[in-house]
Write a protein that holds these residues in place. Structure first.
Motif, PDB file in Angstrom:
ATOM      1  N   GLU A  61       0.824  -1.228   0.100  1.00 44.25           N
ATOM      2  CA  GLU A  61       0.056   0.270  -0.248  1.00 44.25           C
ATOM      3  C   GLU A  61       0.839   1.308   0.203  1.00 44.25           C
ATOM      4  N   ASP A 155       2.101  -3.040   5.382  1.00 42.89           N
ATOM      5  CA  ASP A 155       1.129  -2.857   4.048  1.00 42.89           C
ATOM      6  C   ASP A 155       1.198  -4.196   3.235  1.00 42.89           C
ATOM      7  N   THR A 192      -7.556  -5.652   2.476  1.00 41.17           N
ATOM      8  CA  THR A 192      -7.757  -4.560   2.481  1.00 41.17           C
ATOM      9  C   THR A 192      -8.901  -4.086   1.279  1.00 41.17           C
ATOM     10  N   ARG A 194     -11.643  -1.284  -0.867  1.00 36.82           N
ATOM     11  CA  ARG A 194     -12.109  -0.001  -1.349  1.00 36.82           C
ATOM     12  C   ARG A 194     -13.493  -0.121  -1.755  1.00 36.82           C
ATOM     13  N   GLU A 269     -12.547   3.088   2.504  1.00 34.05           N
ATOM     14  CA  GLU A 269     -11.273   2.252   2.288  1.00 34.05           C
ATOM     15  C   GLU A 269     -11.407   1.383   3.816  1.00 34.05           C
ATOM     16  N   ARG A 271     -10.755  -2.719   5.942  1.00 32.42           N
ATOM     17  CA  ARG A 271     -10.170  -4.110   6.019  1.00 32.42           C
ATOM     18  C   ARG A 271     -11.144  -5.029   6.725  1.00 32.42           C
ATOM     19  N   TRP A 311      -7.465  -4.368  -2.850  1.00 28.78           N
ATOM     20  CA  TRP A 311      -6.228  -3.786  -3.224  1.00 28.78           C
ATOM     21  C   TRP A 311      -5.097  -3.719  -2.091  1.00 28.78           C
ATOM     22  N   GLY A 312      -3.909  -3.303  -2.043  1.00 29.66           N
ATOM     23  CA  GLY A 312      -3.245  -3.393  -0.981  1.00 29.66           C
ATOM     24  C   GLY A 312      -3.028  -4.808  -0.420  1.00 29.66           C
TER      25      GLY A 312
END
Length: 396
Positions: A61, A155, A192, A194, A269, A271, A311-312
């Motif tokens: 990230e 990250d 993670t 979004r 965003e 988790r 993502w991430g």
């Protein structure tokens, strides 16, 4: 032997936030320490372009243009099992909370506590491992003892992924994360995500002619809280000490571009925790279905559904099944309690590589990422003694 508090304060004063130049600087400092301590040092530039393009890369990230791997090896006298201590050097940003009472990277000592971002998570554990290796250098065990200092753990796991790709292995591993000197043989996963919530922009004076993306996010947020409740029903008993074994949280929300306009999009965003023995794919599907049901129940969102992006950092759950090694760490920690961590860690990368791994280290995990972060120096010293005892017995 060097005073652990002195080294820890020096490392905390290096603000090694993930992706910053100091993330590289602290590796240089630690490479120098290892060399001075008589370790064989492997300090190499990580090929970011090559590794991040792989399909099994665990995610990243923080933007980085460079990163370094670092391993120090204390060679054994021959014939014993090897042991790795794996510690991350990157830290999360300190924020601007007045709870710091000054410089968040001060490394100041008040009584038994050393303060600063990264002191607990996990430079205190790193110093405990280095102290143990320094002690072992005076009377080497038969097996090798390896200290891996990794970047990018917060990250996604870049450093440990690169470490394994370079070929570093051991017969067992301890990650000295802050566990309050408990032994942690399992960790949940964390993914993670979004969310993009569509609205319709309009002048705020005529808000009824628009659709607020903030308003449309509310039923989605409610649906996520309900999903979290369902996913935490019947959690593994190793998580009994936690109120939530698999938290689901929204950490960032951005909406609109003008104070007197109806926001036309909201981006959130967060988790989602992944349960032990659950695949990340199943966790993703559960969240996507929950968001989909919330959209179906709203006339606007049914026509303009929320999108979910992954993502991430993508942390799979993991547990160590090597009961003998878990027992050995527990014995070296003089009968410490055991529990599972509700957060993702590099434990899953190491166990997936066939290395029995547990987490054990100084500090309270509730202080990690928090303002006023600190670590008890007495726990740093006790962790060093326990890691030394483990290495003497395991590497014999």
């Amino acid at each position: 032997m060097n005073d652990p508090a002195t080294l820890l304060a020096e490392l905390v004063r290096i603000p090694s936030v993930g992706g910053s130049p100091e993330e590289t600087l602290i590796q240089e400092r630690l490479a120098g320490w290892m060399s001075a301590a008589g370790l064989e040092v492997d300090h190499w530039p990580i090929d970011l372009d090559e590794l991040t393009g792989r399909p099994d890369f665990p995610g990243m990230e923080a933007p980085r243009t460079r990163a370094w791997g670092l391993v120090g090896r204390l060679p054994g006298t021959g014939g014993g099992r090897s042991l790795m201590f794996n510690a991350h050097v990157d830290v999360v940003p300190p924020g601007s909370s007045p709870a710091w009472g000054g410089d968040p990277f001060s490394g100041r000592v008040e009584g038994d506590r050393l303060y600063g971002r990264g002191s607990c998570d996990m430079k205190g554990g790193l110093v405990a491992a280095l102290t143990a290796v320094e002690e072992l250098a005076g009377d080497r065990p038969r097996g090798d003892v390896v200290v891996a200092c990794v970047v990018g753990e917060e990250d996604g796991g870049l450093g440990t992924y690169a470490l394994l790709d370079r070929g570093w292995r051991a017969d067992a591993c301890v990650i000295p994360e802050p566990t309050g000197l408990a032994v942690v043989p399992a960790a949940a996963g964390a993914l993670t995500f979004r969310l993009r919530v569509p609205g319709l922009s309009a002048h705020a004076a005529r808000r009824a002619s628009g659709v607020s993306a903030v308003e449309k996010f509310l039923p989605v947020f409610t649906a996520l809280r309900e999903l979290e409740t369902r996913r935490n029903t019947g959690a593994d008993p190793l998580f009994a000490r936690w109120d939530l074994a698999y938290p689901l949280e929204i950490g960032m929300v951005r909406a609109g571009d003008w104070a007197s306009s109806v926001p036309g999009e909201l981006v959130a965003e967060g988790r989602i925790g992944v349960a032990l023995d659950e695949s990340p794919e199943r966790a993703r599907r559960a969240m996507e279905e929950a968001v989909g049901r919330a959209c179906d129940a709203d006339p606007w969102l049914a026509r303009h559904p929320v999108t979910v992006e992954w993502w991430g950092g993508q942390f799979a759950p993991a547990r160590t099944t090597d009961a003998a090694f878990v027992a050995a760490m527990t014995d070296a920690a003089q009968g410490a309690e055991q529990w599972a961590a509700p957060y993702g860690s590099d434990l899953r990368l190491l166990t997936a590589a066939g290395i029995p791994t547990v987490q054990y280290g100084p500090g309270d995990v509730d202080l990690a990422h928090a303002p006023g972060e600190h670590v008890p120096l007495s726990q740093v010293r006790e962790a060093a003694r326990a890691l030394t005892r483990l290495a003497v017995r395991h590497c014999a």
